[in-house]
Design a protein around this motif. Structure first.
Motif, PDB file in Angstrom:
ATOM      1  N   THR A  60       0.799  -1.220   0.000  1.00 54.74           N
ATOM      2  CA  THR A  60       0.000   0.000   0.000  1.00 54.74           C
ATOM      3  C   THR A  60       0.833   1.272   0.000  1.00 54.74           C
ATOM      4  O   THR A  60       0.305   2.358  -0.227  1.00 54.74           O
ATOM      5  CB  THR A  60      -0.928   0.021   1.233  1.00 54.74           C
ATOM      6  N   THR A  61       2.141   1.170   0.279  1.00 61.40           N
ATOM      7  CA  THR A  61       3.017   2.346   0.262  1.00 61.40           C
ATOM      8  C   THR A  61       4.105   2.144  -0.786  1.00 61.40           C
ATOM      9  O   THR A  61       4.349   1.021  -1.246  1.00 61.40           O
ATOM     10  CB  THR A  61       3.680   2.566   1.629  1.00 61.40           C
ATOM     11  N   ASP A  62       4.770   3.248  -1.149  1.00 62.37           N
ATOM     12  CA  ASP A  62       5.868   3.141  -2.109  1.00 62.37           C
ATOM     13  C   ASP A  62       6.952   2.217  -1.573  1.00 62.37           C
ATOM     14  O   ASP A  62       7.547   1.438  -2.322  1.00 62.37           O
ATOM     15  CB  ASP A  62       6.453   4.529  -2.394  1.00 62.37           C
ATOM     16  N   GLY A  63       7.223   2.301  -0.266  1.00 63.58           N
ATOM     17  CA  GLY A  63       8.246   1.447   0.325  1.00 63.58           C
ATOM     18  C   GLY A  63       7.885  -0.020   0.243  1.00 63.58           C
ATOM     19  O   GLY A  63       8.727  -0.867  -0.074  1.00 63.58           O
ATOM     20  N   GLU A  64       6.625  -0.343   0.527  1.00 69.25           N
ATOM     21  CA  GLU A  64       6.195  -1.740   0.441  1.00 69.25           C
ATOM     22  C   GLU A  64       6.224  -2.246  -0.998  1.00 69.25           C
ATOM     23  O   GLU A  64       6.570  -3.407  -1.247  1.00 69.25           O
ATOM     24  CB  GLU A  64       4.798  -1.895   1.030  1.00 69.25           C
ATOM     25  N   ARG A  65       5.889  -1.381  -1.931  1.00 67.56           N
ATOM     26  CA  ARG A  65       5.968  -1.795  -3.339  1.00 67.56           C
ATOM     27  C   ARG A  65       7.413  -2.036  -3.754  1.00 67.56           C
ATOM     28  O   ARG A  65       7.694  -2.922  -4.560  1.00 67.56           O
ATOM     29  CB  ARG A  65       5.295  -0.746  -4.224  1.00 67.56           C
ATOM     30  N   GLN A  66       8.333  -1.254  -3.189  1.00 66.66           N
ATOM     31  CA  GLN A  66       9.757  -1.505  -3.459  1.00 66.66           C
ATOM     32  C   GLN A  66      10.174  -2.855  -2.887  1.00 66.66           C
ATOM     33  O   GLN A  66      10.924  -3.595  -3.525  1.00 66.66           O
ATOM     34  CB  GLN A  66      10.616  -0.388  -2.847  1.00 66.66           C
ATOM     35  N   VAL A  67       9.693  -3.178  -1.702  1.00 69.81           N
ATOM     36  CA  VAL A  67       9.989  -4.475  -1.099  1.00 69.81           C
ATOM     37  C   VAL A  67       9.494  -5.605  -1.994  1.00 69.81           C
ATOM     38  O   VAL A  67      10.216  -6.570  -2.282  1.00 69.81           O
ATOM     39  CB  VAL A  67       9.352  -4.590   0.302  1.00 69.81           C
ATOM     40  N   LEU A  68       8.266  -5.498  -2.451  1.00 71.96           N
ATOM     41  CA  LEU A  68       7.681  -6.563  -3.280  1.00 71.96           C
ATOM     42  C   LEU A  68       8.414  -6.691  -4.613  1.00 71.96           C
ATOM     43  O   LEU A  68       8.654  -7.806  -5.092  1.00 71.96           O
ATOM     44  CB  LEU A  68       6.199  -6.284  -3.516  1.00 71.96           C
ATOM     45  N   ALA A  69       8.777  -5.562  -5.229  1.00 73.29           N
ATOM     46  CA  ALA A  69       9.473  -5.609  -6.515  1.00 73.29           C
ATOM     47  C   ALA A  69      10.850  -6.251  -6.372  1.00 73.29           C
ATOM     48  O   ALA A  69      11.266  -7.062  -7.209  1.00 73.29           O
ATOM     49  CB  ALA A  69       9.597  -4.208  -7.104  1.00 73.29           C
ATOM     50  N   ALA A  70      11.560  -5.899  -5.297  1.00 74.95           N
ATOM     51  CA  ALA A  70      12.892  -6.475  -5.083  1.00 74.95           C
ATOM     52  C   ALA A  70      12.797  -7.966  -4.774  1.00 74.95           C
ATOM     53  O   ALA A  70      13.596  -8.773  -5.263  1.00 74.95           O
ATOM     54  CB  ALA A  70      13.598  -5.747  -3.939  1.00 74.95           C
ATOM     55  N   ALA A  71      11.815  -8.360  -3.951  1.00 70.65           N
ATOM     56  CA  ALA A  71      11.639  -9.776  -3.629  1.00 70.65           C
ATOM     57  C   ALA A  71      11.285 -10.572  -4.878  1.00 70.65           C
ATOM     58  O   ALA A  71      11.806 -11.678  -5.098  1.00 70.65           O
ATOM     59  CB  ALA A  71      10.561  -9.945  -2.568  1.00 70.65           C
ATOM     60  N   GLU A  72      10.419 -10.017  -5.728  1.00 72.66           N
ATOM     61  CA  GLU A  72      10.053 -10.715  -6.954  1.00 72.66           C
ATOM     62  C   GLU A  72      11.261 -10.876  -7.863  1.00 72.66           C
ATOM     63  O   GLU A  72      11.466 -11.946  -8.456  1.00 72.66           O
ATOM     64  CB  GLU A  72       8.950  -9.960  -7.688  1.00 72.66           C
ATOM     65  N   GLN A  73      12.076  -9.820  -7.978  1.00 73.19           N
ATOM     66  CA  GLN A  73      13.266  -9.926  -8.830  1.00 73.19           C
ATOM     67  C   GLN A  73      14.198 -11.025  -8.340  1.00 73.19           C
ATOM     68  O   GLN A  73      14.715 -11.817  -9.138  1.00 73.19           O
ATOM     69  CB  GLN A  73      14.004  -8.589  -8.850  1.00 73.19           C
ATOM     70  N   MET A  74      14.394 -11.102  -7.033  1.00 72.70           N
ATOM     71  CA  MET A  74      15.269 -12.132  -6.484  1.00 72.70           C
ATOM     72  C   MET A  74      14.701 -13.526  -6.732  1.00 72.70           C
ATOM     73  O   MET A  74      15.416 -14.442  -7.167  1.00 72.70           O
ATOM     74  CB  MET A  74      15.471 -11.901  -4.988  1.00 72.70           C
ATOM     75  N   VAL A  75      13.419 -13.704  -6.466  1.00 75.18           N
ATOM     76  CA  VAL A  75      12.809 -15.030  -6.625  1.00 75.18           C
ATOM     77  C   VAL A  75      12.814 -15.461  -8.089  1.00 75.18           C
ATOM     78  O   VAL A  75      13.142 -16.606  -8.416  1.00 75.18           O
ATOM     79  CB  VAL A  75      11.378 -15.023  -6.052  1.00 75.18           C
ATOM     80  N   VAL A  76      12.487 -14.540  -8.989  1.00 73.87           N
ATOM     81  CA  VAL A  76      12.478 -14.880 -10.420  1.00 73.87           C
ATOM     82  C   VAL A  76      13.885 -15.232 -10.894  1.00 73.87           C
ATOM     83  O   VAL A  76      14.087 -16.179 -11.660  1.00 73.87           O
ATOM     84  CB  VAL A  76      11.890 -13.725 -11.249  1.00 73.87           C
ATOM     85  N   ALA A  77      14.894 -14.480 -10.425  1.00 77.08           N
ATOM     86  CA  ALA A  77      16.272 -14.756 -10.836  1.00 77.08           C
ATOM     87  C   ALA A  77      16.720 -16.134 -10.381  1.00 77.08           C
ATOM     88  O   ALA A  77      17.503 -16.799 -11.066  1.00 77.08           O
ATOM     89  CB  ALA A  77      17.205 -13.687 -10.269  1.00 77.08           C
ATOM     90  N   LEU A  78      16.231 -16.577  -9.226  1.00 78.57           N
ATOM     91  CA  LEU A  78      16.690 -17.845  -8.668  1.00 78.57           C
ATOM     92  C   LEU A  78      15.869 -19.055  -9.103  1.00 78.57           C
ATOM     93  O   LEU A  78      16.404 -20.167  -9.172  1.00 78.57           O
ATOM     94  CB  LEU A  78      16.665 -17.768  -7.135  1.00 78.57           C
ATOM     95  N   ARG A  79      14.595 -18.863  -9.394  1.00 79.46           N
ATOM     96  CA  ARG A  79      13.706 -20.016  -9.518  1.00 79.46           C
ATOM     97  C   ARG A  79      14.018 -20.930 -10.696  1.00 79.46           C
ATOM     98  O   ARG A  79      13.947 -22.154 -10.577  1.00 79.46           O
ATOM     99  CB  ARG A  79      12.257 -19.537  -9.635  1.00 79.46           C
TER     100      ARG A  79
END
Length: 398
Positions: free
Chosen positions: A196-215
């Motif tokens: 719901t905040t810009d910071g939380e969206r940054q968290v989700l985007a970074a987590a997705e990038q890491m998971v996609v890179a590794l999966r």
């Protein structure tokens, strides 16, 4: 282990979401990918950072830690896919560096991490795992653009949770909550962060990038002794040991004629004698066997091929195919155009001759340029790859 790097193309750190294409091609989306593997304290490694390019060779003698580096990469990939830590580290004590003494509570462990590049720029993941007296994840940190996005720590050893804090950028700078100590917190964030905040969206985007890179990872070490006999016709998805290669050929020859033709050309370049086709045929009782068509009415059963030929053609098939054929667990919610398959090849030069090694490297670099795969291979000596464009060589010394 001591490390030195002789590289021609290290992993990109361009934060732009687009790669530059060839002059006659449009730019391609920048697929999330690992640009560094960190072995802070793992098996025989201490304070080691391995740069990863699109095609990377880990070179060194036996005992230098090549296989353990691949195991660390695969472990991170499995954790990113949601596997519990007990399934990922079957023998966790073997991951603890030698001569590490337990603390006052009898605890010993290991630390690994990685950096994933992509549209969010470099995203770092660092992980601390306790191996004794019980296996658990005791610390995790996810950072991007100088901001700690997620941090966990074990506060109460009697409870099977860690205390997590993730960035919000709102009035409350962080949210704190317990997370399980047997799962990777980064992979759990989409279930816990509202966005719901810009910071939380940054968290989700970074987590997705890491998971996609590794999966999307396929660990491969072909076993010639298991590739010679007929195998049951099954799913047509290749196992890491390539023992069901005949079943995969039964499928791929019919489904993708263009790619199969390329595979036949590569086999002909690396196997003795003429080769005009490679395919599987029924062998009775629901099984299939793989053969080479020599073009003069003669078919050579794979049972007659040497170990080097079998390893070569299995690796060539891996480098020409993708997640739909390999036994991998790609993130299905992410478009294929944004995923990069990484092949982990232990003993890439084992039993194959000089010409076969060069052919595999040429195939890997071409597939990497096309955005098809990334390769991390372990070799005993990389002198044959010296000067090869598009190849990163990392030397490990015992």
């Amino acid at each position: 282990m001591a490390v030195s790097s002789g590289a021609s193309t290290p992993g990109t750190r361009n934060p732009s979401p687009w790669e530059s294409g060839a002059p006659d091609r449009p730019p391609r989306p920048l697929r999330p990918h690992l640009s560094e593997l960190r072995l802070s304290a793992f098996a025989g490694h201490r304070g080691v950072g391995l740069p990863l390019g699109a095609v990377t060779l880990l070179a060194g003698p036996s005992g230098a830690g090549k296989s353990s580096a691949l195991r660390a990469y695969e472990a991170l990939a499995r954790l990113a896919g949601g596997a519990p830590v007990g399934e990922v580290f079957r023998e966790p004590v073997a991951c603890v560096p030698e001569r590490v003494a337990p603390d006052a509570q009898g605890r010993r462990g290991f630390r690994i991490g990685c950096t994933a590049d992509g549209p969010e720029g470099p995203v770092r993941l660092d992980l601390a795992v306790q191996a004794e007296p019980e296996l658990r994840i005791v610390g995790e940190r996810l950072t991007a653009r100088g901001v700690v996005l997620l941090e966990t720590a074990l506060r109460d050893p009697a409870r099977r949770v860690v205390q997590a804090a993730w960035h919000t950028g709102g009035q409350a700078p962080v949210v704190r909550a317990p997370l399980s100590d047997d799962r990777l917190g980064t992979a759990l964030l989409p279930l816990r962060v509202a966005g719901t905040t810009d910071g939380e969206r940054q968290v989700l985007a970074a987590a997705e990038q890491m998971v996609v890179a590794l999966r999307s990872v396929f660990a491969c070490d072909p076993l010639p002794d298991r590739m010679r006999a007929p195998v049951p016709a099954g799913s047509g998805r290749l196992f890491g040991g390539c023992d069901n290669l005949a079943d995969v050929l039964w499928r791929t020859r019919a489904e993708c004629a263009r790619r199969h033709d390329r595979f036949v050309q590569e086999v002909a370049a690396g196997c003795a004698g003429p080769v005009v086709d490679v395919f599987a045929e029924p062998a009775g009782h629901g099984t299939v066997r793989a053969v080479l068509d020599r073009g003069d009415g003669l078919r050579t059963d794979f049972a007659r091929l040497g170990d080097g030929e079998l390893r070569y053609l299995a690796l060539a098939l891996v480098l020409l195919t993708g997640p739909g054929v390999l036994e991998v667990d790609p993130p299905g919610e992410v478009p294929a155009a944004l995923r990069a398959l990484t092949v982990l090849a232990d003993g890439l030069d084992r039993q194959v001759d000089a010409a076969q090694r060069r052919a595999l490297l040429r195939l890997a670099t071409k597939s990497a340029r096309d955005g098809h795969i990334r390769l991390l291979g372990a070799v005993s000596d990389a002198s044959w790859a010296a000067g090869q464009s598009g190849v990163t060589v990392v030397h490990l010394r015992a």
